[in-house]
Design a protein around this motif. Structure first.
Motif, PDB file in Angstrom:
ATOM      1  N   GLY A   1      13.721 -10.665 -20.472  1.00 19.25           N
ATOM      2  CA  GLY A   1      14.344 -10.519 -19.167  1.00 19.25           C
ATOM      3  C   GLY A   1      14.252  -9.094 -18.659  1.00 19.25           C
ATOM      4  N   MET A   2      15.281  -8.665 -17.939  1.00 13.80           N
ATOM      5  CA  MET A   2      15.313  -7.330 -17.368  1.00 13.80           C
ATOM      6  C   MET A   2      16.761  -6.933 -17.119  1.00 13.80           C
ATOM      7  SD  MET A   2      13.651  -6.000 -13.763  1.00 13.80           S
ATOM      8  CE  MET A   2      14.985  -6.746 -12.780  1.00 13.80           C
ATOM      9  N   PRO A   3      17.160  -5.716 -17.488  1.00 12.16           N
ATOM     10  CA  PRO A   3      18.539  -5.289 -17.203  1.00 12.16           C
ATOM     11  C   PRO A   3      18.854  -5.368 -15.708  1.00 12.16           C
ATOM     12  CG  PRO A   3      17.489  -3.777 -18.735  1.00 12.16           C
ATOM     13  CD  PRO A   3      16.416  -4.707 -18.251  1.00 12.16           C
ATOM     14  N   LEU A   4      20.081  -5.716 -15.400  1.00 14.09           N
ATOM     15  CA  LEU A   4      20.481  -5.886 -14.007  1.00 14.09           C
ATOM     16  C   LEU A   4      20.301  -4.610 -13.188  1.00 14.09           C
ATOM     17  CD1 LEU A   4      23.782  -7.887 -14.587  1.00 14.09           C
ATOM     18  CD2 LEU A   4      21.687  -8.777 -13.592  1.00 14.09           C
ATOM     19  N   ASN A   5      20.457  -3.457 -13.828  1.00 13.90           N
ATOM     20  CA  ASN A   5      20.364  -2.208 -13.075  1.00 13.90           C
ATOM     21  C   ASN A   5      18.937  -1.865 -12.669  1.00 13.90           C
ATOM     22  OD1 ASN A   5      19.303  -1.425 -15.537  1.00 13.90           O
ATOM     23  ND2 ASN A   5      20.969  -0.017 -16.051  1.00 13.90           N
ATOM     24  N   ARG A   6      17.972  -2.702 -13.010  1.00 10.51           N
ATOM     25  CA  ARG A   6      16.583  -2.468 -12.621  1.00 10.51           C
ATOM     26  C   ARG A   6      16.210  -3.235 -11.352  1.00 10.51           C
ATOM     27  NH1 ARG A   6      13.950   1.174 -13.471  1.00 10.51           N
ATOM     28  NH2 ARG A   6      12.070   0.550 -14.590  1.00 10.51           N
ATOM     29  N   TYR A   7      17.098  -4.098 -10.860  1.00 10.84           N
ATOM     30  CA  TYR A   7      16.793  -4.861  -9.647  1.00 10.84           C
ATOM     31  C   TYR A   7      16.503  -3.945  -8.460  1.00 10.84           C
ATOM     32  CZ  TYR A   7      17.661  -9.753 -10.947  1.00 10.84           C
ATOM     33  OH  TYR A   7      17.568 -11.015 -11.473  1.00 10.84           O
ATOM     34  N   ASP A   8      17.301  -2.890  -8.292  1.00  9.14           N
ATOM     35  CA  ASP A   8      17.126  -2.019  -7.123  1.00  9.14           C
ATOM     36  C   ASP A   8      15.724  -1.434  -7.083  1.00  9.14           C
ATOM     37  OD1 ASP A   8      19.633  -2.505  -6.168  1.00  9.14           O
ATOM     38  OD2 ASP A   8      20.529  -0.641  -6.920  1.00  9.14           O
ATOM     39  N   GLU A   9      15.227  -0.983  -8.230  1.00 12.36           N
ATOM     40  CA  GLU A   9      13.872  -0.422  -8.261  1.00 12.36           C
ATOM     41  C   GLU A   9      12.831  -1.483  -7.919  1.00 12.36           C
ATOM     42  OE1 GLU A   9      10.951   1.098 -11.752  1.00 12.36           O
ATOM     43  OE2 GLU A   9      12.754   2.317 -11.452  1.00 12.36           O
ATOM     44  N   LEU A  10      13.002  -2.670  -8.482  1.00 14.65           N
ATOM     45  CA  LEU A  10      12.057  -3.758  -8.181  1.00 14.65           C
ATOM     46  C   LEU A  10      12.062  -4.080  -6.696  1.00 14.65           C
ATOM     47  CD1 LEU A  10      11.983  -6.737 -10.719  1.00 14.65           C
ATOM     48  CD2 LEU A  10      10.104  -5.349  -9.863  1.00 14.65           C
ATOM     49  N   PHE A  11      13.238  -4.180  -6.108  1.00 16.80           N
ATOM     50  CA  PHE A  11      13.329  -4.485  -4.675  1.00 16.80           C
ATOM     51  C   PHE A  11      12.634  -3.411  -3.839  1.00 16.80           C
ATOM     52  CE2 PHE A  11      17.479  -7.061  -5.352  1.00 16.80           C
ATOM     53  CZ  PHE A  11      16.734  -8.198  -5.614  1.00 16.80           C
ATOM     54  N   ARG A  12      12.814  -2.148  -4.223  1.00 13.97           N
ATOM     55  CA  ARG A  12      12.159  -1.069  -3.471  1.00 13.97           C
ATOM     56  C   ARG A  12      10.641  -1.181  -3.542  1.00 13.97           C
ATOM     57  NH1 ARG A  12      16.240   2.152  -5.827  1.00 13.97           N
ATOM     58  NH2 ARG A  12      14.766   2.987  -7.366  1.00 13.97           N
ATOM     59  N   LEU A  13      10.132  -1.494  -4.730  1.00 19.50           N
ATOM     60  CA  LEU A  13       8.684  -1.626  -4.889  1.00 19.50           C
ATOM     61  C   LEU A  13       8.150  -2.820  -4.109  1.00 19.50           C
ATOM     62  CD1 LEU A  13       8.374  -0.790  -8.684  1.00 19.50           C
ATOM     63  CD2 LEU A  13       7.594   0.616  -6.772  1.00 19.50           C
ATOM     64  N   ILE A  14       8.939  -3.886  -4.016  1.00 16.04           N
ATOM     65  CA  ILE A  14       8.530  -5.051  -3.229  1.00 16.04           C
ATOM     66  C   ILE A  14       8.558  -4.716  -1.737  1.00 16.04           C
ATOM     67  CG2 ILE A  14       9.180  -7.398  -2.566  1.00 16.04           C
ATOM     68  CD1 ILE A  14      10.224  -7.738  -5.470  1.00 16.04           C
ATOM     69  N   GLU A  15       9.622  -4.057  -1.293  1.00 21.30           N
ATOM     70  CA  GLU A  15       9.737  -3.710   0.124  1.00 21.30           C
ATOM     71  C   GLU A  15       8.621  -2.767   0.574  1.00 21.30           C
ATOM     72  OE1 GLU A  15      13.779  -2.303  -0.023  1.00 21.30           O
ATOM     73  OE2 GLU A  15      14.522  -4.089   0.995  1.00 21.30           O
ATOM     74  N   ARG A  16       8.173  -1.886  -0.319  1.00 20.58           N
ATOM     75  CA  ARG A  16       7.082  -0.958   0.003  1.00 20.58           C
ATOM     76  C   ARG A  16       5.712  -1.627  -0.061  1.00 20.58           C
ATOM     77  NH1 ARG A  16       9.146   3.799  -4.071  1.00 20.58           N
ATOM     78  NH2 ARG A  16      10.990   4.456  -2.884  1.00 20.58           N
ATOM     79  N   GLY A  17       5.649  -2.820  -0.642  1.00 20.69           N
ATOM     80  CA  GLY A  17       4.369  -3.500  -0.789  1.00 20.69           C
ATOM     81  C   GLY A  17       3.626  -3.132  -2.051  1.00 20.69           C
ATOM     82  N   THR A  18       4.232  -2.321  -2.923  1.00 15.64           N
ATOM     83  CA  THR A  18       3.591  -1.961  -4.186  1.00 15.64           C
ATOM     84  C   THR A  18       3.475  -3.185  -5.086  1.00 15.64           C
ATOM     85  OG1 THR A  18       4.546   0.260  -4.034  1.00 15.64           O
ATOM     86  CG2 THR A  18       3.702  -0.421  -6.183  1.00 15.64           C
ATOM     87  N   LEU A  19       4.533  -3.977  -5.132  1.00 11.37           N
ATOM     88  CA  LEU A  19       4.539  -5.223  -5.893  1.00 11.37           C
ATOM     89  C   LEU A  19       4.727  -6.389  -4.935  1.00 11.37           C
ATOM     90  CD1 LEU A  19       6.836  -4.260  -8.923  1.00 11.37           C
ATOM     91  CD2 LEU A  19       4.340  -4.369  -8.889  1.00 11.37           C
ATOM     92  N   ASP A  20       4.105  -7.510  -5.266  1.00  9.57           N
ATOM     93  CA  ASP A  20       4.182  -8.685  -4.401  1.00  9.57           C
ATOM     94  C   ASP A  20       4.258  -9.946  -5.259  1.00  9.57           C
ATOM     95  OD1 ASP A  20       4.068 -10.627  -2.493  1.00  9.57           O
ATOM     96  OD2 ASP A  20       2.117 -10.052  -1.681  1.00  9.57           O
ATOM     97  N   PRO A  21       5.486 -10.381  -5.638  1.00 10.27           N
ATOM     98  CA  PRO A  21       5.612 -11.588  -6.460  1.00 10.27           C
ATOM     99  C   PRO A  21       4.979 -12.829  -5.843  1.00 10.27           C
ATOM    100  CG  PRO A  21       7.697 -10.406  -6.350  1.00 10.27           C
ATOM    101  CD  PRO A  21       6.788  -9.760  -5.359  1.00 10.27           C
ATOM    102  N   GLN A  22       4.861 -12.856  -4.509  1.00 12.51           N
ATOM    103  CA  GLN A  22       4.252 -14.027  -3.853  1.00 12.51           C
ATOM    104  C   GLN A  22       2.829 -14.252  -4.342  1.00 12.51           C
ATOM    105  OE1 GLN A  22       5.199 -16.078  -0.950  1.00 12.51           O
ATOM    106  NE2 GLN A  22       6.739 -14.905   0.145  1.00 12.51           N
ATOM    107  N   LYS A  23       2.153 -13.182  -4.749  1.00 12.25           N
ATOM    108  CA  LYS A  23       0.780 -13.322  -5.206  1.00 12.25           C
ATOM    109  C   LYS A  23       0.664 -14.142  -6.485  1.00 12.25           C
ATOM    110  CE  LYS A  23      -1.151  -9.047  -3.263  1.00 12.25           C
ATOM    111  NZ  LYS A  23      -1.817  -7.749  -3.588  1.00 12.25           N
TER     112      LYS A  23
END
Length: 354
Positions: free
Chosen positions: A300-322
């Motif tokens: 899994g992933m610690p809950l405190n890492r969600y904010d970083e993941l969300f930022r990377l998704i919002e910037r387009g660095t990561l795209d789970p839809q792919k």
């Protein structure tokens, strides 16, 4: 409400009408907008995990990669309201144990795996309850869709934790990913996005093609060669790789992953084993010792890492839809889950119609 319910291990899930959940004082009920179908669900459906005390009983509702809308709120819940868009981790923590307090809720002392035990019915249903909601439920940013959050729910975030935190990759590291199911493809995408050089290994060309589209610098079909670690090294100018990931959890992929490493390399174990192993795989421990290899689990992933993941998704660095392979209805969930017997799914299947 409707739900896909376990009747017997290995037999198709049944679509049934079940009672709508009522929230306890610390709980919320979430109406499901999307939920991924994960190989971990398949393991539980097959009865693979009796050795670790997870053997779902008839009547269990699977589904641990959800996103949805809060529909009811328990009396003691303070931070959530009806209408909030949320996701929850599949490892529901209690919020009070030393690990939760230290930011490691993914290994909570009394963690409840969503969708795998009676006390935490899952999200292959129109709605599901969330324990310790103030701690476990995370509000979604406006720019994150339910569908991509469901794709992120288990496999993507586990791959992120494994690649970014456990392996601590750096730009330019060469990362071999053994097994290109949902978590393996997520690892390929994440490694590429963070500046590493991924090498994809699988036995199906369709999955290798998908890996290449997600940034794999080289692809290796393990069904066509005898020496997978040697081929991985050949793809890296004859040297062992910096990081290797077993994203499947069978003896062959675990061994190949370790053997493909260079000296002082890091193996990350993400894939969980099948029932006949009892949770144990053999390792070349002498070689690991002499070459000072590191072996890390990633859960899994610690809950405190969600904010970083969300930022990377919002910037387009990561795209789970792919990573999403298909969207489907609840009625299609039983057949899709069963198709994992033969590794037929490509990417992450997501239920979007309930």
């Amino acid at each position: 409400m409707r739900a896909a319910v376990l009747e017997e291990h290995g037999e198709p899930l049944a679509i049934r009408d079940v009672d709508y959940p009522e929230p306890g004082p610390d709980q919320v009920v979430v109406e499901t907008e999307a939920c991924g179908i994960c190989r971990s669900d398949w393991h539980a459906w097959k009865g693979d995990w009796e050795w670790m005390g997870i053997s779902p009983e008839p009547g269990q509702i699977f589904g641990h990669e959800p996103a949805g809308v809060v529909s009811e709120v328990g009396d003691d819940v303070e931070t959530l309201s009806e209408g909030d868009r949320v996701t929850v981790p599949f490892h529901l923590g209690d919020g009070t144990c030393p690990y939760c307090q230290n930011g490691q809720a993914n290994v909570c002392d009394t963690g409840m795996p969503l969708g795998f035990i009676d006390g935490a019915p899952g999200a292959y249903a129109e709605a599901f309850p969330v324990r310790e909601a103030d701690f476990n439920a995370t509000k979604l940013p406006d720019g994150v869709e339910y569908e991509e959050m469901a794709a992120l729910g288990c496999r993507f975030m586990t791959a992120y934790h494994g690649i970014a935190d456990r392996a601590n990759i750096r730009p330019g590291d060469v990362v071999a990913v053994h097994g290109c199911g949902g978590v393996g493809l997520s690892a390929i995408h994440i490694a590429n996005a963070l500046g590493a050089i991924p090498i994809a290994v699988d036995v199906q060309e369709e999955k290798l093609d998908r890996a290449e589209n997600l940034g794999a610098a080289a692809t290796i079909n393990g069904a066509k060669i005898d020496d997978v670690p040697g081929e991985v090294q050949a793809a890296n100018d004859g040297r062992g790789v910096d990081v290797a990931v077993d994203a499947l959890g069978i003896q062959e992929t675990c061994h190949n992953s370790v053997m493909s490493l260079g000296k002082t390399g890091t193996h990350v174990q993400i894939g969980l084993t099948e029932g006949d192993t009892g949770g144990e795989l053999s390792l070349p421990v002498d070689m690991m010792t002499l070459q000072e290899l590191d072996f890390h689990g990633s859960y899994g992933m610690p809950l405190n890492r969600y904010d970083e993941l969300f930022r990377l998704i919002e910037r387009g660095t990561l795209d789970p839809q792919k990573i999403i392979g298909q969207t489907l209805s609840l009625e299609e969930a039983p057949e899709t889950l069963a198709s994992m017997d033969d590794y037929e799914t490509v990417g992450i299947p997501v239920i979007t119609e309930f």
